[in-house]
Design a protein around this motif. Sequence first.
Motif, mmCIF file in Angstrom:
data_model
loop_
_atom_site.group_PDB
_atom_site.id
_atom_site.type_symbol
_atom_site.label_atom_id
_atom_site.label_comp_id
_atom_site.label_asym_id
_atom_site.label_seq_id
_atom_site.Cartn_x
_atom_site.Cartn_y
_atom_site.Cartn_z
ATOM 1 N N ALA A 106 9.179 -96.174 -33.094
ATOM 2 C CA ALA A 106 7.894 -95.872 -32.506
ATOM 3 C C ALA A 106 6.867 -95.716 -33.620
ATOM 4 N N GLU A 107 7.347 -95.049 -34.728
ATOM 5 C CA GLU A 107 6.373 -94.881 -35.726
ATOM 6 C C GLU A 107 6.127 -96.075 -36.827
ATOM 7 N N LEU A 153 18.556 -92.512 -30.366
ATOM 8 C CA LEU A 153 17.442 -91.828 -30.379
ATOM 9 C C LEU A 153 16.575 -91.695 -31.831
ATOM 10 N N MET A 182 13.892 -84.998 -36.225
ATOM 11 C CA MET A 182 13.181 -86.272 -36.495
ATOM 12 C C MET A 182 11.709 -85.887 -36.189
ATOM 13 N N GLU A 183 11.546 -85.191 -35.201
ATOM 14 C CA GLU A 183 9.935 -85.044 -34.637
ATOM 15 C C GLU A 183 9.359 -83.924 -35.379
ATOM 16 N N ASP A 210 14.917 -95.133 -32.060
ATOM 17 C CA ASP A 210 13.809 -95.251 -31.292
ATOM 18 C C ASP A 210 12.612 -94.522 -31.970
ATOM 19 N N LEU A 211 12.857 -93.246 -32.328
ATOM 20 C CA LEU A 211 11.909 -92.385 -32.856
ATOM 21 C C LEU A 211 11.316 -93.100 -34.223
ATOM 22 N N SER A 242 21.747 -84.559 -29.363
ATOM 23 C CA SER A 242 20.217 -85.234 -29.221
ATOM 24 C C SER A 242 19.317 -84.291 -29.499
ATOM 25 N N ILE A 274 10.110 -87.371 -39.522
ATOM 26 C CA ILE A 274 8.997 -88.393 -39.532
ATOM 27 C C ILE A 274 7.746 -87.708 -39.979
ATOM 28 N N ARG A 276 16.172 -84.976 -31.967
ATOM 29 C CA ARG A 276 14.830 -85.070 -31.797
ATOM 30 C C ARG A 276 13.983 -83.745 -32.580
#
Length: 167
Positions: free
Chosen positions: A42-43, A35, A150-151, A38-39, A143, A155, A147
């Motif tokens: 994605a950026e 995860l 990170m979110e 992936d995150l 997870s 990020i 998430r």
Amino acid sequence: MNPIPHADKIGVTVTCAVLTVSDTRSQETDKSGRLIQDLLQAENHCIASYMIIPDEPVQIQQRLASLSENPVIDAIILNGGTGIAPRDTTYDAVEKLLNKTLPGFGELFRFLSYQEIGSRAIASRAVAGVYQQKLIFSLPGSSNAVRLGMEKLIIPELVHLVTQLRG
């Protein structure tokens, strides 16, 4: 989303290492490590290294030292081992290495976690800081926690913090 006090540089790519600290996970079962990758991707950030190591303080510190010697890597994101169980040693290993801490990271992470899971958030020892001119973030292994961190925190601030470190 809250306004950013000053704009980040557009198009900055951050190169990261992802380190899962676990005595039981494999690459097939490491949902949190996947995860994180992936995150970041994605950026449009890059993953220079991904590995799983046991929750052993010496191994954690050796791996951080080794990754920090790589001039390409800007940030290292760990997950796992941040609780208070006897085998949870990531916080202790990481915190001892940090040249500078970002206390707001752990404080905000626990605040946001409290909003999701209630008082159990007090058991999280999420931590962040700088070691050898690299950003270090250490998240719990779940997870949902990954998430959230990170979110909501990593990020949105990654480019800004790396830009500051680069001078």
